[in-house]
Design an enzyme around this catalytic site. Sequence first.
Site, PDB file in Angstrom:
ATOM      1  N   LEU A   1     -48.772   0.300   1.712  1.00  0.00           N
ATOM      2  CA  LEU A   1     -47.279   0.664   2.030  1.00  0.00           C
ATOM      3  C   LEU A   1     -46.845  -0.403   2.799  1.00  0.00           C
ATOM      4  O   LEU A   1     -45.479  -0.885   2.650  1.00  0.00           O
ATOM      5  CB  LEU A   1     -47.228   1.871   2.984  1.00  0.00           C
ATOM      6  CG  LEU A   1     -47.999   3.078   2.371  1.00  0.00           C
ATOM      7  CD1 LEU A   1     -47.897   4.269   3.258  1.00  0.00           C
ATOM      8  CD2 LEU A   1     -47.593   3.240   1.104  1.00  0.00           C
TER       9      LEU A   1
ATOM     10  N   ASP B   1     -52.182  -8.763  10.611  1.00  0.00           N
ATOM     11  CA  ASP B   1     -53.353  -8.063   9.912  1.00  0.00           C
ATOM     12  C   ASP B   1     -54.333  -8.851  10.740  1.00  0.00           C
ATOM     13  O   ASP B   1     -54.438 -10.153  11.044  1.00  0.00           O
ATOM     14  CB  ASP B   1     -53.353  -8.151   8.470  1.00  0.00           C
ATOM     15  CG  ASP B   1     -54.180  -6.905   7.952  1.00  0.00           C
ATOM     16  OD1 ASP B   1     -53.322  -6.062   7.576  1.00  0.00           O
ATOM     17  OD2 ASP B   1     -55.293  -7.004   8.132  1.00  0.00           O
TER      18      ASP B   1
ATOM     19  N   ASP C   1     -55.359  -9.431  16.308  1.00  0.00           N
ATOM     20  CA  ASP C   1     -56.042  -8.279  16.606  1.00  0.00           C
ATOM     21  C   ASP C   1     -55.222  -7.299  17.556  1.00  0.00           C
ATOM     22  O   ASP C   1     -54.496  -7.368  18.557  1.00  0.00           O
ATOM     23  CB  ASP C   1     -57.274  -8.578  17.597  1.00  0.00           C
ATOM     24  CG  ASP C   1     -57.974  -7.446  17.983  1.00  0.00           C
ATOM     25  OD1 ASP C   1     -57.564  -6.197  17.572  1.00  0.00           O
ATOM     26  OD2 ASP C   1     -59.171  -7.522  18.472  1.00  0.00           O
ATOM     27  N   VAL C   2     -54.661  -6.134  16.868  1.00  0.00           N
ATOM     28  CA  VAL C   2     -53.748  -5.379  17.415  1.00  0.00           C
ATOM     29  C   VAL C   2     -54.314  -4.416  18.664  1.00  0.00           C
ATOM     30  O   VAL C   2     -53.384  -4.066  19.730  1.00  0.00           O
ATOM     31  CB  VAL C   2     -53.273  -4.425  16.630  1.00  0.00           C
ATOM     32  CG1 VAL C   2     -52.532  -4.911  15.505  1.00  0.00           C
ATOM     33  CG2 VAL C   2     -54.375  -3.225  15.937  1.00  0.00           C
TER      34      VAL C   2
ATOM     35  N   SER D   1     -47.773  10.380  10.644  1.00  0.00           N
ATOM     36  CA  SER D   1     -48.431  10.963   9.209  1.00  0.00           C
ATOM     37  C   SER D   1     -48.211  12.598   9.424  1.00  0.00           C
ATOM     38  O   SER D   1     -47.752  12.969  10.533  1.00  0.00           O
ATOM     39  CB  SER D   1     -49.872  10.837   9.244  1.00  0.00           C
ATOM     40  OG  SER D   1     -50.402  11.640   8.140  1.00  0.00           O
TER      41      SER D   1
ATOM     42  N   TYR E   1     -57.377  11.570  14.182  1.00  0.00           N
ATOM     43  CA  TYR E   1     -56.396  10.955  13.614  1.00  0.00           C
ATOM     44  C   TYR E   1     -54.888  11.539  13.614  1.00  0.00           C
ATOM     45  O   TYR E   1     -54.001  11.060  13.959  1.00  0.00           O
ATOM     46  CB  TYR E   1     -56.640  10.959  11.903  1.00  0.00           C
ATOM     47  CG  TYR E   1     -55.778  10.354  11.042  1.00  0.00           C
ATOM     48  CD1 TYR E   1     -55.403   8.802  11.027  1.00  0.00           C
ATOM     49  CD2 TYR E   1     -54.801  11.089  10.236  1.00  0.00           C
ATOM     50  CE1 TYR E   1     -54.677   8.358  10.434  1.00  0.00           C
ATOM     51  CE2 TYR E   1     -54.009  10.532   9.385  1.00  0.00           C
ATOM     52  CZ  TYR E   1     -53.573   9.059   9.506  1.00  0.00           C
ATOM     53  OH  TYR E   1     -52.841   8.599   8.582  1.00  0.00           O
TER      54      TYR E   1
ATOM     55  N   LYS F   1     -51.720  10.204  15.387  1.00  0.00           N
ATOM     56  CA  LYS F   1     -50.392  10.025  14.607  1.00  0.00           C
ATOM     57  C   LYS F   1     -49.625  10.895  15.017  1.00  0.00           C
ATOM     58  O   LYS F   1     -48.108  10.921  15.133  1.00  0.00           O
ATOM     59  CB  LYS F   1     -50.486  10.364  13.048  1.00  0.00           C
ATOM     60  CG  LYS F   1     -51.352   9.426  12.453  1.00  0.00           C
ATOM     61  CD  LYS F   1     -50.537   8.039  12.330  1.00  0.00           C
ATOM     62  CE  LYS F   1     -51.094   6.822  11.415  1.00  0.00           C
ATOM     63  NZ  LYS F   1     -50.717   5.713  11.455  1.00  0.00           N
TER      64      LYS F   1
ATOM     65  N   PHE G   1     -50.403   8.932  -0.256  1.00  0.00           N
ATOM     66  CA  PHE G   1     -49.611   8.001  -0.941  1.00  0.00           C
ATOM     67  C   PHE G   1     -50.694   7.434  -1.841  1.00  0.00           C
ATOM     68  O   PHE G   1     -52.048   7.439  -1.312  1.00  0.00           O
ATOM     69  CB  PHE G   1     -48.790   7.123  -0.257  1.00  0.00           C
ATOM     70  CG  PHE G   1     -47.393   7.433   0.022  1.00  0.00           C
ATOM     71  CD1 PHE G   1     -46.499   6.595  -0.625  1.00  0.00           C
ATOM     72  CD2 PHE G   1     -47.289   8.603   0.782  1.00  0.00           C
ATOM     73  CE1 PHE G   1     -45.159   7.077  -0.154  1.00  0.00           C
ATOM     74  CE2 PHE G   1     -45.758   9.017   1.211  1.00  0.00           C
ATOM     75  CZ  PHE G   1     -44.790   8.443   0.469  1.00  0.00           C
TER      76      PHE G   1
ATOM     77  N   THR H   1     -52.527   4.355  -2.415  1.00  0.00           N
ATOM     78  CA  THR H   1     -53.059   3.142  -2.024  1.00  0.00           C
ATOM     79  C   THR H   1     -54.613   2.805  -2.475  1.00  0.00           C
ATOM     80  O   THR H   1     -55.234   3.581  -2.980  1.00  0.00           O
ATOM     81  CB  THR H   1     -53.009   3.452  -0.357  1.00  0.00           C
ATOM     82  OG1 THR H   1     -53.821   4.306   0.118  1.00  0.00           O
ATOM     83  CG2 THR H   1     -51.557   3.834   0.169  1.00  0.00           C
TER      84      THR H   1
END
Length: 240
Positions: A17, A36, A62-63, A133, A146, A150, A179, A181
């Site tokens: 996405l 990324d 690295d987030v 999500s 998760y 979200k 979706f 992916t």
Amino acid sequence: MFINNRTFIISGGISGLGLAAALSLVSAGAHVALFDRNSDLGQDVLKSHFNSKPVARFYAVDVTDYNDLESAVDHVVAWASDSNFPLGGVVFLDINLTGTYSLATLVASRLARSPALPSEPDAERGVIILVSSVAGLEGQLGQTAYAASKGAIASLALPLARDLARWGIRVNALAPAVFETAMSAYMPEKTRQKLYSQLEFPKRFGKAEEFAEMALSLIRNGIVNGTIVRLDGATRMGKL
């Protein structure tokens, strides 16, 4: 907000996405900075999808590392200034709550310090698009961690929009269902069929370009602020 001649950061922008959103932004006249961790894939994407043109840059980030994020954002701001494509905002994909909040505040602080462009309606400085999500809104069985992450991201949209309103920065969240992916392609057939049985209309998974189209609409439409937009075809997910 106008998309052309602006620079947008896409976290998780080298696949799925995020890549679809990046390609759509470039088609609309923007520059994109792709964040990324996968350096090899990032360079491959620049060559294969952007023909190594100066409209896109990849940043290995690295987030979970605030200093790493801050350095990358400052490099993007410098690139945006040099290319005369001012920073316009950020779209989040595949990023945890801590990383989302850190990147949002870093981008917001840079946007707040930038002058409002005379060409922008309402003196708007930028847009932040969070990605939640439907799992974060409906509490699906077996997705506790998760869904919690979200759900927190969805809850961030309105208060962050209000906090940033004084600087002309909008914040919205997208909440997609399932979706098509690379990840969903590896889904067991039994699970896929159970998901299909819960879909309303259309009876299919979402397409990446549909996600990208809505992301661009949220950037363009100045009255949409502090909102969670579901991309689910009227589906309400139950037990799998």
